[in-house]
Motif scaffolding. Structure first.
Motif, short mmCIF file in Angstrom:
data_model
loop_
_atom_site.label_atom_id
_atom_site.label_comp_id
_atom_site.label_asym_id
_atom_site.label_seq_id
_atom_site.Cartn_x
_atom_site.Cartn_y
_atom_site.Cartn_z
N THR A 1 5.43 3.69 14.99
CA THR A 1 5.63 2.86 16.18
C THR A 1 6.40 3.63 17.25
O THR A 1 6.07 3.56 18.45
CB THR A 1 6.40 1.58 15.83
N ALA A 2 7.43 4.37 16.83
CA ALA A 2 8.20 5.18 17.78
C ALA A 2 7.32 6.26 18.42
O ALA A 2 7.40 6.52 19.62
CB ALA A 2 9.40 5.80 17.09
N THR B 1 5.07 4.59 20.88
CA THR B 1 5.85 4.15 22.04
C THR B 1 6.12 5.31 22.99
O THR B 1 5.92 5.20 24.22
CB THR B 1 7.18 3.53 21.59
N VAL B 2 6.58 6.42 22.43
CA VAL B 2 6.87 7.60 23.26
C VAL B 2 5.60 8.14 23.90
O VAL B 2 5.57 8.47 25.10
CB VAL B 2 7.57 8.68 22.42
N GLY C 1 4.41 5.70 26.54
CA GLY C 1 5.36 5.72 27.63
C GLY C 1 5.22 6.94 28.52
O GLY C 1 5.18 6.83 29.76
N LEU D 1 1.88 -3.12 18.77
CA LEU D 1 3.32 -3.08 19.02
C LEU D 1 3.72 -1.79 19.75
O LEU D 1 4.51 -1.82 20.70
CB LEU D 1 4.08 -3.18 17.69
N GLY D 2 3.17 -0.67 19.29
CA GLY D 2 3.50 0.61 19.94
C GLY D 2 3.01 0.67 21.36
O GLY D 2 3.70 1.18 22.26
N ALA D 3 1.79 0.14 21.60
CA ALA D 3 1.24 0.15 22.96
C ALA D 3 2.07 -0.72 23.89
O ALA D 3 2.36 -0.35 25.03
CB ALA D 3 -0.21 -0.33 22.93
N ALA E 1 5.28 -1.65 23.52
CA ALA E 1 6.59 -1.01 23.76
C ALA E 1 6.43 0.20 24.68
O ALA E 1 7.26 0.44 25.56
CB ALA E 1 7.21 -0.59 22.43
N GLY E 2 5.34 0.95 24.48
CA GLY E 2 5.10 2.12 25.34
C GLY E 2 4.86 1.74 26.78
O GLY E 2 5.26 2.45 27.70
N VAL F 1 8.23 1.16 28.24
CA VAL F 1 8.90 2.44 28.44
C VAL F 1 8.27 3.20 29.61
O VAL F 1 8.96 3.82 30.44
CB VAL F 1 8.84 3.28 27.15
N THR G 1 -5.06 3.24 22.82
CA THR G 1 -3.97 3.52 21.87
C THR G 1 -4.22 2.80 20.54
O THR G 1 -4.08 3.38 19.46
CB THR G 1 -2.62 3.08 22.46
#
Length: 405
Positions: free
Chosen positions: A22-23, A26-27, A30, A329-331, A333-334, A337, A378
């Motif tokens: 997920t991180a 996200t990065v 982002g 979730l990652g998309a 959060a990204g 960011v 993503t």
């Protein structure tokens, strides 16, 4: 419980295992959103201010009396140029010298120049909010010129010295009154180092006096020094230039000097696309690696599921569903960011004088299609990266899983 609900429950209960992926997503998203926002902003600014700016849509027509067949830039020529296809404006230019001297100004020789609405000088002082177009008898002077400070003249009506032709090759001094309504940055020397700006009627009147004719005779027979022909779109400049030249005028364009500009803009867009591809590859590899590691850690779970009757397709769907949930979730959060990164980038760029004029006032996010497509891509990449490890897990026989237990 549906497979999707089971996948979401697994992600929630084993969230620590999915933190790394997920991180990473996200990065990745982002950085991608920030890069796309900045590159899209730069592309729009380059398109609007450079490629489609007035300068790049201008055909400059020069007066060339010494060239056989060259047309003088008279009123008739202006009508001809206005009638050409794709021409939105025709801005005649003339320059004529005038002098000024008083107790505070030791003496300056300036050149009254007609103002082009497409290219106005940077104003540093003015007597009214809407300075242009200038009214009859108004001038805008450089703040300083030839070592003299002209700022004290702002708002004053002054008497200037001009030249009036009285016979062939012989002129005499004359005077005229004008009002100084503005001052511009003397570093602006687009029309010459000693240019000043006056309304068209004043410039024509002074030019006619210097030529020894009336104002009507000047525009009908002598003509202007230059004419700026403004075209509706940059892509129509070449065709308009050919029409101008075929009509007997001497013309040139800034596009001829900036022939590499379209290639540079295409390179900016290509660089953004390559960056997107690299970031997508990183997300794909990350999904494959993380999903493979999770699969190896969950051999016992797979064996139990297969032993209690879960089919291979259900196991595959569960693993893919988990990755889809993580991808969403990652998309998301990204995206947050990326929006924060774009805002930070805009703040930094606004602090740079050379870039501030090209930074939009609003948050420069990608358009809705690009933004939505990026988030969907993503999720799809994350799912695609999970397919091979998940397929291997689904095919694992319960006996093999029991051996690993």
């Amino acid at each position: 419980m549906s497979i999707l609900a089971l996948s979401a429950a697994n992600v929630r209960s084993m969230w620590r295992r999915f933190v790394g992926l997920t991180a990473l997503l996200t990065v990745t998203v982002g950085v991608c959103v920030t890069a796309l926002a900045v590159s899209a902003s730069a592309d729009r600014a380059a398109h609007d201010r450079v490629q489609e700016g007035a300068a790049n849509r201008t055909v400059t027509v020069e007066r060339a009396f010494d060239r056989p067949g060259a047309q003088p830039l008279t009123d008739a020529a202006l009508r001809t140029l206005k009638g050409l296809p794709h021409v939105t404006a025709v801005e005649p230019r003339a320059q004529v010298s005038f002098g000024y001297k008083d107790a505070t100004v030791m003496g300056v020789l300036l050149y009254a120049t007609t103002v082009r609405s497409s290219v106005t000088p940077p104003i540093v002082g003015q007597t009214r909010p809407d300075l242009f177009p200038l009214r009859t008898g108004e001038v805008v002077l450089p703040a300083t010129s030839q070592g003299s400070d002209l700022s004290t003249l702002l708002g004053r009506k002054i008497t200037v010295d001009i030249t009036r032709l009285v016979s062939s090759g012989q002129g005499t001094g004359a005077q005229d009154g004008v009002t100084v309504v503005g001052l511009f940055d003397p570093g602006w020397q687009v029309d010459g180092a000693d240019a000043a700006y006056a309304d068209n009627d004043t410039v024509v009147e002074w030019s006619a006096a210097r030529a020894g004719v009336t104002a009507a005779q000047f525009t009908a027979n002598v003509g202007y020094d230059k004419v700026s022909v403004i075209v509706d779109e940059a892509r129509n400049v070449d065709a308009t230039l050919q029409l101008v030249q075929s009509a007997g005028f001497v013309g040139s364009t800034l596009q001829q000097e900036l022939s590499a500009l379209p290639g540079v803009l295409a390179m900016i867009r290509t660089t953004g696309t390559l960056l997107l591809a690299v970031l997508g590859l990183v997300a794909l590899v990350g999904a494959i690696v993380v999903t493979g590691a999770l699969t190896r850690q969950r051999i016992r779970e797979i064996g139990i599921l297969k032993a209690v009757g879960f089919r291979s397709a259900a196991v595959l769907a569960m693993f893919v569903g988990e990755m889809a949930v993580v991808g969403v979730l990652g998309a998301a959060a990204g995206a947050l960011v990326g929006a924060a990164g774009a805002a930070a980038a805009v703040t930094v760029l606004r602090g740079l004088p050379e870039a501030a004029a090209y930074v939009p006032d609003a948050l420069p996010l990608p358009d809705t299609t690009t933004f939505g497509g990026l988030l969907l891509l993503t999720v799809l990449i994350t799912v695609a990266g999970a397919l091979l490890p998940a397929l291997r897990a689904a095919r694992l026989a319960p006996s093999d899983a029991i051996k690993e237990w």
